[in-house]
Design a protein around this motif. Sequence first.
Motif, PDB file in Angstrom:
ATOM      1  N   GLY A 104       0.839  -1.195   0.000  1.00  0.00           N
ATOM      2  CA  GLY A 104       0.000   0.000   0.000  1.00  0.00           C
ATOM      3  C   GLY A 104       0.870   1.240   0.000  1.00  0.00           C
ATOM      4  O   GLY A 104       2.097   1.164  -0.086  1.00  0.00           O
ATOM      5  N   ILE A 105       0.231   2.418   0.107  1.00  0.00           N
ATOM      6  CA  ILE A 105       0.949   3.679   0.190  1.00  0.00           C
ATOM      7  C   ILE A 105       0.264   4.542   1.236  1.00  0.00           C
ATOM      8  O   ILE A 105      -0.970   4.640   1.271  1.00  0.00           O
ATOM      9  CB  ILE A 105       1.014   4.380  -1.190  1.00  0.00           C
ATOM     10  N   GLY A 106       1.046   5.114   2.120  1.00  0.00           N
ATOM     11  CA  GLY A 106       0.448   5.846   3.244  1.00  0.00           C
ATOM     12  C   GLY A 106       1.244   7.075   3.615  1.00  0.00           C
ATOM     13  O   GLY A 106       2.248   7.421   2.981  1.00  0.00           O
ATOM     14  N   PHE A 107       0.748   7.731   4.697  1.00  0.00           N
ATOM     15  CA  PHE A 107       1.430   8.933   5.188  1.00  0.00           C
ATOM     16  C   PHE A 107       1.606   8.831   6.701  1.00  0.00           C
ATOM     17  O   PHE A 107       0.685   8.432   7.428  1.00  0.00           O
ATOM     18  CB  PHE A 107       0.619  10.198   4.851  1.00  0.00           C
ATOM     19  N   TYR A 140       8.566  12.853  20.672  1.00  0.00           N
ATOM     20  CA  TYR A 140       7.803  13.008  19.426  1.00  0.00           C
ATOM     21  C   TYR A 140       7.162  11.673  19.083  1.00  0.00           C
ATOM     22  O   TYR A 140       7.567  10.620  19.583  1.00  0.00           O
ATOM     23  CB  TYR A 140       8.701  13.480  18.278  1.00  0.00           C
ATOM     24  N   LEU A 141       6.149  11.750  18.223  1.00  0.00           N
ATOM     25  CA  LEU A 141       5.444  10.557  17.783  1.00  0.00           C
ATOM     26  C   LEU A 141       5.433  10.512  16.246  1.00  0.00           C
ATOM     27  O   LEU A 141       5.449  11.576  15.596  1.00  0.00           O
ATOM     28  CB  LEU A 141       4.005  10.513  18.303  1.00  0.00           C
ATOM     29  N   LEU A 142       5.366   9.289  15.713  1.00  0.00           N
ATOM     30  CA  LEU A 142       5.355   9.101  14.257  1.00  0.00           C
ATOM     31  C   LEU A 142       4.225   8.143  13.899  1.00  0.00           C
ATOM     32  O   LEU A 142       4.436   7.018  13.442  1.00  0.00           O
ATOM     33  CB  LEU A 142       6.701   8.548  13.778  1.00  0.00           C
ATOM     34  N   PRO A 143       2.963   8.585  14.063  1.00  0.00           N
ATOM     35  CA  PRO A 143       1.826   7.694  13.823  1.00  0.00           C
ATOM     36  C   PRO A 143       1.506   7.562  12.331  1.00  0.00           C
ATOM     37  O   PRO A 143       1.637   8.513  11.559  1.00  0.00           O
ATOM     38  CB  PRO A 143       0.685   8.381  14.556  1.00  0.00           C
ATOM     39  N   ILE A 144       1.090   6.334  11.938  1.00  0.00           N
ATOM     40  CA  ILE A 144       0.600   6.120  10.568  1.00  0.00           C
ATOM     41  C   ILE A 144      -0.822   6.662  10.516  1.00  0.00           C
ATOM     42  O   ILE A 144      -1.729   6.133  11.157  1.00  0.00           O
ATOM     43  CB  ILE A 144       0.622   4.637  10.204  1.00  0.00           C
ATOM     44  N   THR A 145      -1.007   7.741   9.750  1.00  0.00           N
ATOM     45  CA  THR A 145      -2.313   8.417   9.709  1.00  0.00           C
ATOM     46  C   THR A 145      -3.176   7.885   8.580  1.00  0.00           C
ATOM     47  O   THR A 145      -4.358   7.586   8.764  1.00  0.00           O
ATOM     48  CB  THR A 145      -2.115   9.931   9.540  1.00  0.00           C
ATOM     49  N   TYR A 146      -2.595   7.763   7.391  1.00  0.00           N
ATOM     50  CA  TYR A 146      -3.350   7.291   6.229  1.00  0.00           C
ATOM     51  C   TYR A 146      -2.590   6.144   5.576  1.00  0.00           C
ATOM     52  O   TYR A 146      -1.364   6.146   5.500  1.00  0.00           O
ATOM     53  CB  TYR A 146      -3.531   8.400   5.187  1.00  0.00           C
ATOM     54  N   VAL A 224       5.856  10.199   3.246  1.00  0.00           N
ATOM     55  CA  VAL A 224       5.036   9.288   2.457  1.00  0.00           C
ATOM     56  C   VAL A 224       5.764   7.947   2.488  1.00  0.00           C
ATOM     57  O   VAL A 224       6.990   7.894   2.304  1.00  0.00           O
ATOM     58  CB  VAL A 224       4.878   9.784   1.015  1.00  0.00           C
ATOM     59  N   TYR A 225       5.040   6.884   2.746  1.00  0.00           N
ATOM     60  CA  TYR A 225       5.737   5.607   2.899  1.00  0.00           C
ATOM     61  C   TYR A 225       4.947   4.493   2.234  1.00  0.00           C
ATOM     62  O   TYR A 225       3.758   4.638   1.934  1.00  0.00           O
ATOM     63  CB  TYR A 225       5.969   5.307   4.391  1.00  0.00           C
ATOM     64  N   ALA A 226       5.682   3.373   2.024  1.00  0.00           N
ATOM     65  CA  ALA A 226       5.059   2.157   1.492  1.00  0.00           C
ATOM     66  C   ALA A 226       5.607   0.969   2.272  1.00  0.00           C
ATOM     67  O   ALA A 226       6.816   0.859   2.461  1.00  0.00           O
ATOM     68  CB  ALA A 226       5.356   1.997   0.005  1.00  0.00           C
TER      69      ALA A 226
END
Length: 592
Positions: A104-107, A140-146, A224-226
């Motif tokens: 997939g592809i997310g942010f 700090y936090l790095l949550p997967i939002t989308y 942006v990540y996959a």
Amino acid sequence: MAHTAPHHKKISTLHMLVIGLSLAMTIGAWLYSKHQVDKQIEARFIASRDRTVDLIVDRMSRYEDALWSGVAHARSLSGELNARDWHTFSETLHIEEKYPGVNGIGFIHYVERADLPAYHEARSSEGRPIQIYPEHDLEYLLPITYIEPEAANAAAIGLDVAHETNRRTGLLASRDSGSARITGPIVLVQDSGNTPGFLFYTPLYAGEMPTTVAERRERFLGVVYAPFVVRKLVEGLLSKDLRDVRFSLSDGEAVIYDEHGPDEPLYDVDPMFTDTVVVDMYGRKWTVNLRTNLAFRAQNSSAQPSLILAGGLVIEILVISLLVMLSRSTKQAHSLARDLTAELRAKTKHLEKANAEIEQFVYVASHDLKTPARGIGFLVDVIEEELEDVLKSAQNRGELQMQLNMIRDRVARMNDLTKGIMEFSRVGHYGSEGEPRLPVSNLIEDCVADFEVDPKQVHLASDVSEIACDSHNFRRVLENLIGNAFKYHPHPRAAKVEVAIKDRGDRLTVSVKDDGNGIAPEFHDKIFDVFQTLRKGTEPESTGIGLAIVKKAIQRHGFDITVTSSEGHGAEFSFCWPKDRSQSSMDLENVA
């Protein structure tokens, strides 16, 4: 007959030399063919290896392009993303069709703890509140939002990638470098198979692209990540059924993909080729270990070297058989000659008939030797036809064709030898009383025409106008001497030959003088022996029989031939010849 023993020894040495050269050519052709085949197979492996590695690198490059398009989309919205925008964007990518292997592809947002309430408020305003997990003590936090498609990746939404070292380290490396980065090996939360995977990041900043690390950290908004499962990534590259190599992938010490197990289809326990390639993969070092499989072995098993070896050994057997026949014929000829000599000493009246029988025997034996020689030439043609595909290859053509041509040259050489032996044996069959007279001027004109030289290159000074005794052999003697003068001259077109015939009353004295390279004194006797030649490697081929024929033709009339020469000063051959048959005194013992 005392001279026959050393002559037989020379023939035996020649036999051994021919066998040795033939065997060396056979082994050389086999080794060369095997080397060429091995090089071709290795080149195929290298091509398969490079194709496989290039597929991995190229596919990752395509994924990177997709991620950067996500960054461009987010920048067009000034970083103010929402779930609907991201869903619309991901649909335009057609991930499942165009990017096989990607989950997939997310942010992922970068959120300071002080900004956490605002982050939750923004998500609630979208109608999709997010529960961030797991807990940790970082500032700090790095949550997967989308992430899209959301249904297949629902377990990843809200995951704080800052909690785990590999996920966090790769993301911060992407932030600080401003370039795409991947993580070390991880297990994706959405992968029920718990197989190795990794995350692929591209950073997003507020405003223009920053140029320093400090600016990047200050204006960092997220990535942006996959997510990737390595097994699915490889399956999306190229089916195993379409590859003739197998490979494994390692990230450091961790093996993230492996096709080398014995349970793999077409597994080769002893692969023909193996290699290891290290690829710099977005901040990580991936080691690709490649091995050939049984399909590669089946496609690259060549019988061509074995065919060449077998054909060469057959030729070797024929050559040995030919030489054995020649040796036996020689022994038989010597034995018969000894027997006939004993008889001739007691019965001189049967000399000419017995001598003719010996000469006829040698003639027939030499004639019969032509058949095996033709067989060798035919076999070479068969081998060349069998190797037609190999000879068409630009890599193979030169050396292998040269070896085949060399065999043909040796067969031609063998034919010349048997022809020379036949001519040598027939010297005594001419000189009958009814033989026509030979005009000397016609003989010189014929030589000029036959050797294609300028008439001015041959000068004749003769006291007689014609030859009355044994004109056929006189022609043969003069043609050999004049022909050799041009054949072995360093500059044939500039050569000068002087022929002088003087009338001495009871005989003629003849000399043939040239201006060539000359002959060293230590070789003056050797050059008249059968199969002896002083030819250098760059000079024309010689059978070593021509001067032996000259000597035999002269000696049968009771005379001899001498040479006066030194290196660099030309050569002069001198001999006597009877004016008519009444003056020809043949030495019966020498003829025998």
